[in-house]
Design a protein around this motif. Structure first.
Motif, PDB file in Angstrom:
ATOM      1  N   GLY A 153       5.203  -0.292  -2.284  1.00 27.59           N
ATOM      2  CA  GLY A 153       5.077  -0.689  -0.884  1.00 27.59           C
ATOM      3  C   GLY A 153       4.827   0.473   0.059  1.00 27.59           C
ATOM      4  N   ASP A 154       5.072   1.711  -0.396  1.00 28.16           N
ATOM      5  CA  ASP A 154       4.814   2.877   0.447  1.00 28.16           C
ATOM      6  C   ASP A 154       3.322   3.032   0.709  1.00 28.16           C
ATOM      7  N   THR A 155       3.004   3.614   1.854  1.00 31.73           N
ATOM      8  CA  THR A 155       1.620   3.891   2.218  1.00 31.73           C
ATOM      9  C   THR A 155       1.269   5.328   1.857  1.00 31.73           C
ATOM     10  N   ILE A 156       0.132   5.508   1.211  1.00 27.64           N
ATOM     11  CA  ILE A 156      -0.450   6.825   0.967  1.00 27.64           C
ATOM     12  C   ILE A 156      -1.684   6.893   1.867  1.00 27.64           C
ATOM     13  N   TRP A 157      -1.600   7.714   2.882  1.00 23.79           N
ATOM     14  CA  TRP A 157      -2.709   7.828   3.832  1.00 23.79           C
ATOM     15  C   TRP A 157      -3.805   8.734   3.289  1.00 23.79           C
ATOM     16  N   LEU A 158      -5.040   8.269   3.419  1.00 27.46           N
ATOM     17  CA  LEU A 158      -6.215   9.084   3.117  1.00 27.46           C
ATOM     18  C   LEU A 158      -6.660   9.797   4.392  1.00 27.46           C
ATOM     19  N   ALA A 159      -6.694   9.056   5.491  1.00 26.56           N
ATOM     20  CA  ALA A 159      -7.046   9.591   6.817  1.00 26.56           C
ATOM     21  C   ALA A 159      -6.522   8.597   7.849  1.00 26.56           C
ATOM     22  N   SER A 160      -5.315   8.806   8.321  1.00 24.80           N
ATOM     23  CA  SER A 160      -4.631   7.834   9.172  1.00 24.80           C
ATOM     24  C   SER A 160      -5.374   7.524  10.471  1.00 24.80           C
TER      25      SER A 160
ATOM     26  N   TYR B 294      -8.203   6.620  10.880  1.00 23.67           N
ATOM     27  CA  TYR B 294      -9.126   5.502  10.680  1.00 23.67           C
ATOM     28  C   TYR B 294      -8.409   4.177  10.478  1.00 23.67           C
ATOM     29  N   GLY B 295      -7.094   4.168  10.566  1.00 20.25           N
ATOM     30  CA  GLY B 295      -6.336   2.929  10.475  1.00 20.25           C
ATOM     31  C   GLY B 295      -6.152   2.427   9.054  1.00 20.25           C
ATOM     32  N   PRO B 296      -5.741   1.159   8.932  1.00 20.69           N
ATOM     33  CA  PRO B 296      -5.364   0.591   7.632  1.00 20.69           C
ATOM     34  C   PRO B 296      -6.421   0.686   6.523  1.00 20.69           C
ATOM     35  N   ALA B 297      -7.684   0.750   6.874  1.00 14.85           N
ATOM     36  CA  ALA B 297      -8.734   0.856   5.847  1.00 14.85           C
ATOM     37  C   ALA B 297      -8.702   2.202   5.137  1.00 14.85           C
ATOM     38  N   ALA B 298      -8.013   3.172   5.712  1.00 17.50           N
ATOM     39  CA  ALA B 298      -7.970   4.523   5.141  1.00 17.50           C
ATOM     40  C   ALA B 298      -6.600   4.813   4.539  1.00 17.50           C
ATOM     41  N   ARG B 299      -6.041   3.795   3.891  1.00 15.46           N
ATOM     42  CA  ARG B 299      -4.749   3.980   3.234  1.00 15.46           C
ATOM     43  C   ARG B 299      -4.754   3.262   1.901  1.00 15.46           C
ATOM     44  N   GLN B 300      -3.819   3.662   1.080  1.00 21.00           N
ATOM     45  CA  GLN B 300      -3.567   2.971  -0.179  1.00 21.00           C
ATOM     46  C   GLN B 300      -2.097   2.603  -0.176  1.00 21.00           C
ATOM     47  N   ILE B 301      -1.790   1.430  -0.705  1.00 18.19           N
ATOM     48  CA  ILE B 301      -0.413   0.966  -0.789  1.00 18.19           C
ATOM     49  C   ILE B 301       0.032   1.078  -2.245  1.00 18.19           C
ATOM     50  N   VAL B 302       1.186   1.679  -2.479  1.00 18.69           N
ATOM     51  CA  VAL B 302       1.717   1.794  -3.837  1.00 18.69           C
ATOM     52  C   VAL B 302       2.069   0.390  -4.321  1.00 18.69           C
TER      53      VAL B 302
END
Length: 109
Positions: A85-92, A94-102
């Protein structure tokens, strides 16, 4: 680029988490061989992400596209707790499209 370092068997074979991604989704399989045990590698993986340990990549290029990446040179205890459920940000920025959820997590694997 979508298979950088990966051999055919790695690209074509089943990977953990494949069942979590729609078949129509573009996939990336990259690989690298690290001459170290999983207990040595896992802490570096656990701290991956923007505002964490970075991606151990080309931080100048990542910052050029708007990511706030600064690669860690050491293990940081405060970044070792990672949960489903944790978020791994790629580039915050840019919002939710630039994240991965564990979605799945098996430490040291």
């Amino acid at each position: 680029m979508y298979r950088w370092g990966a051999c055919d068997s790695e690209v074509l074979g089943a990977m953990p988490g494949d069942n979590l991604v729609a078949d129509s989704t573009k996939r990336t399989t990259r690989a690298i061989t690290i001459d170290a045990g999983v207990h040595d590698v896992w802490p570096w993986l656990a701290q991956i992400g923007e505002h964490r340990g970075g991606f151990y990549s080309y931080s100048l290029l990542e910052r050029a596209v708007g990511a706030d990446i600064h690669n860690a040179a050491t293990i940081h205890p405060e970044w070792q707790q990672l949960e489903v459920g944790d978020t791994i940000w790629l580039a915050s920025r840019y919002g939710p499209a630039a994240r991965q959820i564990v979605a799945e997590l098996e430490p040291e694997r």
